[in-house]
Write a protein that holds these residues in place. Structure first.
Motif, PDB file in Angstrom:
ATOM      1  N   GLN A  55       0.830  -1.207   0.000  1.00 16.38           N
ATOM      2  CA  GLN A  55       0.000   0.000   0.000  1.00 16.38           C
ATOM      3  C   GLN A  55       0.867   1.261   0.000  1.00 16.38           C
ATOM      4  OE1 GLN A  55      -3.574  -0.317   2.643  1.00 16.38           O
ATOM      5  NE2 GLN A  55      -2.638  -2.256   3.263  1.00 16.38           N
ATOM      6  N   GLY A  56       1.874   1.251  -0.869  1.00 24.02           N
ATOM      7  CA  GLY A  56       2.794   2.378  -0.938  1.00 24.02           C
ATOM      8  C   GLY A  56       2.260   3.527  -1.767  1.00 24.02           C
ATOM      9  N   TRP A  57       0.965   3.685  -1.761  1.00 26.68           N
ATOM     10  CA  TRP A  57       0.346   4.712  -2.578  1.00 26.68           C
ATOM     11  C   TRP A  57      -0.106   5.912  -1.758  1.00 26.68           C
ATOM     12  CZ3 TRP A  57      -3.091   0.106  -3.909  1.00 26.68           C
ATOM     13  CH2 TRP A  57      -3.956  -0.212  -2.852  1.00 26.68           C
ATOM     14  N   GLY A  58      -0.393   6.973  -2.458  1.00 23.92           N
ATOM     15  CA  GLY A  58      -1.064   8.140  -1.910  1.00 23.92           C
ATOM     16  C   GLY A  58      -1.953   8.685  -3.008  1.00 23.92           C
ATOM     17  N   TRP A  59      -2.938   9.451  -2.623  1.00 20.61           N
ATOM     18  CA  TRP A  59      -3.915   9.959  -3.590  1.00 20.61           C
ATOM     19  C   TRP A  59      -4.049  11.462  -3.368  1.00 20.61           C
ATOM     20  CZ3 TRP A  59      -5.725   6.046  -6.771  1.00 20.61           C
ATOM     21  CH2 TRP A  59      -5.426   4.740  -6.329  1.00 20.61           C
ATOM     22  N   VAL A  60      -3.590  12.246  -4.309  1.00 20.65           N
ATOM     23  CA  VAL A  60      -3.620  13.699  -4.162  1.00 20.65           C
ATOM     24  C   VAL A  60      -4.856  14.231  -4.884  1.00 20.65           C
ATOM     25  CG1 VAL A  60      -2.433  15.873  -4.534  1.00 20.65           C
ATOM     26  CG2 VAL A  60      -1.119  13.813  -3.992  1.00 20.65           C
ATOM     27  N   VAL A  61      -5.772  14.775  -4.109  1.00 22.00           N
ATOM     28  CA  VAL A  61      -7.004  15.359  -4.634  1.00 22.00           C
ATOM     29  C   VAL A  61      -6.735  16.836  -4.927  1.00 22.00           C
ATOM     30  CG1 VAL A  61      -9.432  15.852  -4.158  1.00 22.00           C
ATOM     31  CG2 VAL A  61      -8.383  13.739  -3.281  1.00 22.00           C
ATOM     32  N   VAL A  62      -6.992  17.249  -6.152  1.00 20.82           N
ATOM     33  CA  VAL A  62      -6.700  18.628  -6.553  1.00 20.82           C
ATOM     34  C   VAL A  62      -7.974  19.326  -7.001  1.00 20.82           C
ATOM     35  CG1 VAL A  62      -5.484  20.099  -8.204  1.00 20.82           C
ATOM     36  CG2 VAL A  62      -4.328  18.112  -7.221  1.00 20.82           C
ATOM     37  N   THR A  63      -8.262  20.446  -6.357  1.00 19.10           N
ATOM     38  CA  THR A  63      -9.335  21.344  -6.792  1.00 19.10           C
ATOM     39  C   THR A  63      -8.815  22.776  -6.942  1.00 19.10           C
ATOM     40  OG1 THR A  63     -10.038  21.713  -4.496  1.00 19.10           O
ATOM     41  CG2 THR A  63     -11.148  19.944  -5.713  1.00 19.10           C
ATOM     42  N   ASP A  64      -7.571  23.018  -6.559  1.00 17.47           N
ATOM     43  CA  ASP A  64      -6.969  24.346  -6.586  1.00 17.47           C
ATOM     44  C   ASP A  64      -6.796  24.808  -8.029  1.00 17.47           C
ATOM     45  OD1 ASP A  64      -5.170  26.524  -6.614  1.00 17.47           O
ATOM     46  OD2 ASP A  64      -4.193  25.849  -4.788  1.00 17.47           O
ATOM     47  N   LEU A  68       2.780   6.860  -6.228  1.00 18.85           N
ATOM     48  CA  LEU A  68       3.410   5.640  -5.730  1.00 18.85           C
ATOM     49  C   LEU A  68       4.750   5.983  -5.097  1.00 18.85           C
ATOM     50  CD1 LEU A  68       2.940   2.573  -5.571  1.00 18.85           C
ATOM     51  CD2 LEU A  68       4.200   2.356  -7.724  1.00 18.85           C
ATOM     52  N   ARG A  69       4.910   5.585  -3.828  1.00 21.53           N
ATOM     53  CA  ARG A  69       6.174   5.800  -3.136  1.00 21.53           C
ATOM     54  C   ARG A  69       7.224   4.835  -3.673  1.00 21.53           C
ATOM     55  NH1 ARG A  69       5.847   8.424   1.826  1.00 21.53           N
ATOM     56  NH2 ARG A  69       8.116   8.568   1.523  1.00 21.53           N
ATOM     57  N   GLY A  70       8.488   5.274  -3.658  1.00 17.17           N
ATOM     58  CA  GLY A  70       9.578   4.431  -4.115  1.00 17.17           C
ATOM     59  C   GLY A  70       9.662   4.291  -5.612  1.00 17.17           C
ATOM     60  N   ALA A  71       8.873   5.069  -6.346  1.00 16.84           N
ATOM     61  CA  ALA A  71       8.827   4.917  -7.801  1.00 16.84           C
ATOM     62  C   ALA A  71       9.620   5.983  -8.539  1.00 16.84           C
ATOM     63  CB  ALA A  71       7.378   4.941  -8.280  1.00 16.84           C
ATOM     64  N   ALA A  72      10.105   7.004  -7.842  1.00 10.05           N
ATOM     65  CA  ALA A  72      10.753   8.138  -8.503  1.00 10.05           C
ATOM     66  C   ALA A  72      11.955   7.723  -9.342  1.00 10.05           C
ATOM     67  CB  ALA A  72      11.150   9.192  -7.484  1.00 10.05           C
ATOM     68  N   GLU A  84       7.281  19.293  -6.570  1.00  7.18           N
ATOM     69  CA  GLU A  84       7.322  20.480  -5.717  1.00  7.18           C
ATOM     70  C   GLU A  84       5.939  21.117  -5.595  1.00  7.18           C
ATOM     71  OE1 GLU A  84       9.548  24.855  -5.485  1.00  7.18           O
ATOM     72  OE2 GLU A  84      10.095  23.414  -7.053  1.00  7.18           O
ATOM     73  N   LEU A  85       5.217  21.176  -6.707  1.00  8.46           N
ATOM     74  CA  LEU A  85       3.898  21.792  -6.720  1.00  8.46           C
ATOM     75  C   LEU A  85       2.925  21.070  -5.787  1.00  8.46           C
ATOM     76  CD1 LEU A  85       2.268  24.044  -8.197  1.00  8.46           C
ATOM     77  CD2 LEU A  85       1.639  22.317  -9.894  1.00  8.46           C
ATOM     78  N   LEU A  86       3.011  19.737  -5.772  1.00 14.58           N
ATOM     79  CA  LEU A  86       2.105  18.934  -4.944  1.00 14.58           C
ATOM     80  C   LEU A  86       2.687  18.610  -3.577  1.00 14.58           C
ATOM     81  CD1 LEU A  86       0.758  16.387  -7.615  1.00 14.58           C
ATOM     82  CD2 LEU A  86      -0.236  18.584  -6.920  1.00 14.58           C
ATOM     83  N   GLY A  87       3.944  18.991  -3.340  1.00 10.32           N
ATOM     84  CA  GLY A  87       4.563  18.703  -2.059  1.00 10.32           C
ATOM     85  C   GLY A  87       4.816  17.227  -1.830  1.00 10.32           C
ATOM     86  N   LEU A  88       5.160  16.494  -2.895  1.00 11.35           N
ATOM     87  CA  LEU A  88       5.348  15.040  -2.789  1.00 11.35           C
ATOM     88  C   LEU A  88       6.687  14.703  -2.139  1.00 11.35           C
ATOM     89  CD1 LEU A  88       4.188  13.879  -6.346  1.00 11.35           C
ATOM     90  CD2 LEU A  88       2.806  14.158  -4.275  1.00 11.35           C
ATOM     91  N   PRO A  89       6.764  13.566  -1.474  1.00 13.23           N
ATOM     92  CA  PRO A  89       8.060  13.079  -0.977  1.00 13.23           C
ATOM     93  C   PRO A  89       9.031  12.867  -2.139  1.00 13.23           C
ATOM     94  CG  PRO A  89       6.246  11.832  -0.008  1.00 13.23           C
ATOM     95  CD  PRO A  89       5.647  12.676  -1.094  1.00 13.23           C
ATOM     96  N   ASP A  90      10.320  12.912  -1.849  1.00 16.70           N
ATOM     97  CA  ASP A  90      11.336  12.807  -2.903  1.00 16.70           C
ATOM     98  C   ASP A  90      11.263  11.493  -3.664  1.00 16.70           C
ATOM     99  OD1 ASP A  90      12.282  15.313  -2.267  1.00 16.70           O
ATOM    100  OD2 ASP A  90      13.956  14.583  -1.049  1.00 16.70           O
ATOM    101  N   ASP A  91      10.818  10.423  -2.994  1.00 13.67           N
ATOM    102  CA  ASP A  91      10.805   9.112  -3.646  1.00 13.67           C
ATOM    103  C   ASP A  91       9.501   8.826  -4.376  1.00 13.67           C
ATOM    104  OD1 ASP A  91       9.156   8.816  -1.399  1.00 13.67           O
ATOM    105  OD2 ASP A  91       9.688   6.696  -1.155  1.00 13.67           O
ATOM    106  N   ALA A  92       8.579   9.760  -4.347  1.00 14.20           N
ATOM    107  CA  ALA A  92       7.244   9.510  -4.903  1.00 14.20           C
ATOM    108  C   ALA A  92       7.149   9.941  -6.364  1.00 14.20           C
ATOM    109  CB  ALA A  92       6.195  10.243  -4.078  1.00 14.20           C
ATOM    110  N   LEU A  93       6.266   9.264  -7.100  1.00 18.76           N
ATOM    111  CA  LEU A  93       6.049   9.552  -8.506  1.00 18.76           C
ATOM    112  C   LEU A  93       4.551   9.529  -8.784  1.00 18.76           C
ATOM    113  CD1 LEU A  93       7.571   9.901 -11.306  1.00 18.76           C
ATOM    114  CD2 LEU A  93       7.162   7.453 -11.621  1.00 18.76           C
TER     115      LEU A  93
END
Length: 222
Positions: free
Chosen positions: A53-62, A124-128, A172-181
């Motif tokens: 479950q190395g995922w995250g879901w970024v919801v964007v309405t901005d 996905l974490r670890g995918a960068a 940078e725009l979404l504030g993602l961790p360095d290892d995330a894609l």
């Protein structure tokens, strides 16, 4: 069907699987938060390699985020498809690949991407820095769950990666961790054009192989 479904549980699973095409003409009406949570709750029930479950879901309405990403998207659209507009639209019906209507729908999405009320980036974490071409297996099943859940709520989706090429800026725009894609962008909204129909595909009998490539089997009852 264009209104939000009042009873998402009433949609049979196989009907949803057969009738969830890309919907690219979307209303600007906002999607209620409770529907967003319902779709994402379905998404995270999807398969995950090793249950990591190395995922995250970024919801964007901005709108500012959307505007910037939509600019990158249109650059890529114009480079890959827009420059071939006349050629694609002149193709005779039945030509393999993007149909005339498919092109016009995709063009509309490119021109109006930021108007979709809701975007979701599966991350996905670890995918960068990954080089494994199968790494998406740990999230794309969950993304399809998201699209099917949207269908149950009467919402249209499409899965695209045409914004790619700006990963560092997007991170940078979404504030993602360095290892995330980000693995895709899914714009979501109430459809205002088109219908819930089966996407045109080659007959299943032409693409199924039994035990080894090229071995076929008659399909009974057809």
């Amino acid at each position: 069907m264009s209104d939000l479904t009042t009873d998402p549980d009433a949609l049979p699973v196989l009907e949803a699987l057969h009738t969830t095409p890309a919907r690219r003409y979307l209303s600007t009406d906002p999607v209620p938060d409770e529907v967003v949570w319902s779709m994402l709750d379905a998404a995270v029930r999807g398969p995950s390699g090793g249950n990591s479950q190395g995922w995250g879901w970024v919801v964007v309405t901005d709108p500012d985020v959307k505007k910037r990403v939509a600019g990158w998207y249109r650059e890529n659209w114009n480079a890959v498809y827009g420059s071939r507009r006349a050629e694609i639209l002149a193709q005779p019906p039945g030509t393999p690949g993007l149909s005339r209507n498919g092109f016009l729908g995709a063009e509309h999405l490119a021109e109006h991407l930021e108007d979709a009320p809701l975007w979701i980036f599966p991350v996905l974490r670890g995918a960068a820095g990954a080089t494994d071409p199968m790494i998406g297996a740990s999230i794309y099943g969950a993304v399809q769950n998201l699209c099917l859940a949207a269908r149950a709520h009467g919402l249209g989706t499409s899965l695209t990666t045409l914004y790619r090429g700006h990963e560092d800026e997007l991170r940078e725009l979404l504030g993602l961790p360095d290892d995330a894609l980000t693995m895709a962008l899914v714009p979501i909204g109430r459809p205002v054009r088109g219908r819930w129909a089966q996407p045109r595909r080659r007959p299943v009998e032409e693409v199924v192989h039994w035990d080894r490539w090229g071995a076929t089997r008659p399909r009974e009852g057809r």
